[in-house]
Each structure stands twice: as structure tokens, then as C-alpha cells.
Design an enzyme around this catalytic site. Structure first.
Site, PDB file in Angstrom:
ATOM      1  CG  ASN A  11      -1.625   1.313   1.444  1.00  0.00           C
ATOM      2  OD1 ASN A  11      -1.777   2.088   0.500  1.00  0.00           O
ATOM      3  ND2 ASN A  11      -2.074   1.562   2.666  1.00  0.00           N
ATOM      4  CE  LYS A  13       0.421   3.570   4.920  1.00  0.00           C
ATOM      5  NZ  LYS A  13       0.192   3.751   6.342  1.00  0.00           N
ATOM      6  CG  HIS A  98      -5.676   2.039   5.071  1.00  0.00           C
ATOM      7  ND1 HIS A  98      -5.237   2.977   5.967  1.00  0.00           N
ATOM      8  CD2 HIS A  98      -4.652   1.163   4.901  1.00  0.00           C
ATOM      9  CE1 HIS A  98      -3.993   2.677   6.331  1.00  0.00           C
ATOM     10  NE2 HIS A  98      -3.613   1.584   5.698  1.00  0.00           N
ATOM     11  CD  GLU A 100      -2.835   5.668   6.692  1.00  0.00           C
ATOM     12  OE1 GLU A 100      -2.794   5.798   5.447  1.00  0.00           O
ATOM     13  OE2 GLU A 100      -1.932   5.094   7.341  1.00  0.00           O
ATOM     14  CD  GLU A 169      -3.526  -2.496   7.320  1.00  0.00           C
ATOM     15  OE1 GLU A 169      -2.413  -2.726   6.869  1.00  0.00           O
ATOM     16  OE2 GLU A 169      -4.177  -1.462   7.052  1.00  0.00           O
ATOM     17  N   GLY A 175       2.538   2.080  10.638  1.00  0.00           N
ATOM     18  CA  GLY A 175       3.493   3.169  10.460  1.00  0.00           C
ATOM     19  C   GLY A 175       4.224   3.567  11.726  1.00  0.00           C
ATOM     20  CB  SER A 211       5.251  -1.988  11.953  1.00  0.00           C
ATOM     21  OG  SER A 211       4.862  -0.633  12.171  1.00  0.00           O
TER      22      SER A 211
HETATM   23  C1  PEP Z   1      -0.636   0.137   5.864  1.00  0.00           C
HETATM   24  O1  PEP Z   1      -0.502   1.193   5.305  1.00  0.00           O
HETATM   25  O2  PEP Z   1      -1.638  -0.528   5.646  1.00  0.00           O
HETATM   26  C2  PEP Z   1       0.415  -0.321   6.799  1.00  0.00           C
HETATM   27  C3  PEP Z   1       0.265  -1.459   7.412  1.00  0.00           C
HETATM   28  O3  PEP Z   1       1.509   0.501   6.964  1.00  0.00           O
HETATM   29  P1  PEP Z   1       2.944   0.095   7.628  1.00  0.00           P
HETATM   30  O4  PEP Z   1       3.370  -1.201   7.012  1.00  0.00           O
HETATM   31  O5  PEP Z   1       3.852   1.229   7.253  1.00  0.00           O
HETATM   32  O6  PEP Z   1       2.723  -0.029   9.101  1.00  0.00           O
END
Ligand code: PEP
Length: 249
Positions: A11, A13, A98, A100, A169, A175, A211
Site C-alpha cells: 500500500n 499510500k 483503510h 486512515e 491492521e 506506520g 509495521s
Molecule cells: C498500511 O498502510 O496498511 C500499513 C500497514 O503501513 P505500515 O506497514 O507502514 O505499518
């Protein structure tokens, strides 16, 4: 993971540029030849780079998708992108809900489920994201919060559930560099798996996101109910993305 093919999905972003993406896409393509396992690989890119992803990946084993989709089919919705438009650019996937988008754009679980239904109707595979915040977890409400997010998706029925993907998630792990432990992730994945099974979907893939890095991926993938990863930061470099894919045995 026996019957469920592992899925490794990036992803991006709101990152990238034509120049940077060209390097990243070529790097991922070149690296897939060296992968011994057979995970399915995909990248979810910003809308404006879908044509670039399509050109770069068209004759590769890597599929591509978007990070959001309109709940509407078409019409006077300035700034929105429909599922049919995504399909036009060869998208296989679309992220729905997601964290976000839930947090920053006010997307609720009913809307997210409606987007997933619309995506399916447009021939796309929705990847529906769920996950609790740190305060939810500390209050012991993880199961309840994830259950509430999942409920309208479960209501879509067994056929839809067998054609979509769920991504767990935990918001506190996205992040932050602080991944859930394999045991923490597995605990929630098992709950999601059980809910899906109660609704007649026994082979739905459940990805973990938060992460994920090359050095923690293998332990996560070793869990019974973790079928792959949704990867943010580490998907922006071919080496780390491929390093995670290589952790699928
Ligand atoms: C994501 O954007 O869905 C995500 C899991 O980000 P990260 O791997 O940077 O934690």
C-alpha cells in the site's frame, strides 16, 4: 495457510512520483524471478499512477489495485473514482476502509461494506481493512471493535465473503514501527476466521498489516490464520517488499 495462497500486498499510500515508481516497479518485477515461494504479489498505488502500474506490470505476475473506490457507480460525484474506472485500468484489487480513511475521512463500517459490495460488482477484489486503536486495545475492546467493523461485511453473505480479502491492521501498529506480536495478531485473525466460517466462508484470506518488515514477516506468516501481509512503509523499497515476500515459505 495450506489451502489459501499467501498474498503480499503493498500500500503505497500517498507516496511516489513517475520517476521513483519506475525504479520501484522495475525492481519488484526483476526480483520476483528470485522468489522461491509462490506468494501472490500486488501493489495498491495512488489513482494517478494506475496507468503507470498497468504499463509496467501488464505482462508480469504482479497485480495492481487502488487504495479507495467510490460507493457510487457513476454520476455527479466530483473527485470520486468508480469501480468500473479502476477495472478499466486493469485493477484487480481495491483497499476498502483503510484505517486512515476511517480516521481522516470519516468512513464508517456500513459505508466500507457498501464500497466492498460495489467493488465486487465491478469485478474487483476488495481488501477490507479492520483494526482497533491503542485505546480500544487497552480498554479490552479489540474483539468488540473488530467485530463491529466486520458485521456489515459479514452481512454481504457467503458468496461475497468468499471473493474478498480481509486485512487486520491494528491502528497502533500502522506506520509506528511497532508490529503486533505474532501471537497478538493470530488471536484476532482466529476470531475473524471463526466469524467468516460462521457465515459460510472458510477459505477467505486474512492479511496482517502493521509495521511488517523483512525481519518480522516469517514469524507472522508462521501463524495458522495469517495468510499474508498488507505493507505500507516497507513496500516503498523493492528490497524490503521482496524480503517480506521471501519470508513466505
Ligand atoms: C498500511 O498502510 O496498511 C500499513 C500497514 O503501513 P505500515 O506497514 O507502514 O505499518
Amino acid at each position: 495457510m495450506a489451502m489459501r495462497r499467501p498474498l503480499i500486498m503493498g500500500n503505497w499510500k500517498m507516496h511516489g512520483s513517475l520517476a521513483d515508481n519506475a525504479v520501484l516497479l522495475a525492481g519488484i518485477r526483476d526480483g520476483t524471478a528470485r522468489l522461491r515461494g509462490q506468494p501472490e504479489l500486488a501493489v495498491c498505488v495512488p489513482f494517478v499512477y494506475l496507468a503507470q502500474a498497468q504499463m509496467a506490470l501488464a505482462d508480469s505476475v504482479i497485480s495492481w489495485g487502488a487504495q479507495d473506490v467510490s460507493v457510487h457507480e457513476k454520476g455527479a460525484y466530483t473527485g470520486e473514482i468508480s469501480g468500473a474506472m479502476l477495472a478499466d485500468f486493469g485493477c484487480r484489487w481495491v483497499l476498502c476502509g483503510h484505517s486512515e480513511r476511517r480516521a481522516l475521512h470519516g468512513e464508517g463500517s456500513a459505508l466500507v461494506a457498501a464500497k466492498a459490495a460495489g467493488a465486487l460488482a465491478a469485478g474487483l477484489t476488495p481488501v477490507v481493512c479492520v483494526g482497533e486503536t491503542l485505546s480500544d486495545r487497552e480498554a479490552g475492546e479489540t474483539e468488540c471493535v473488530v467485530g463491529d467493523q466486520l458485521d456489515p461485511v459479514l452481512a454481504l453473505g457467503a458468496d461475497a465473503l468468499s471473493r474478498l480479502v480481509i486485512a487486520y491492521e491494528p491502528v497502533w501498529a500502522i506506520g509506528t514501527g511497532r508490529s503486533a506480536t505474532p501471537e497478538q495478531a493470530q488471536e484476532v485473525h482466529a476470531l475473524i476466521r471463526a466469524s467468516l466460517a460462521r457465515h459460510g466462508a472458510s477459505a477467505t484470506r486474512i492479511l496482517y498489516g502493521g509495521s511488517v518488515k523483512p525481519d518480522n514477516a516469517a514469524a507472522l506468516f508462521a501463524q495458522d490464520d495469517i495468510d499474508g501481509a498488507l505493507i505500507g512503509g516497507a513496500s516503498l523499497q523493492a528490497d524490503s517488499f521482496l524480503g517480506i515476500a521471501a519470508a513466505v515459505s
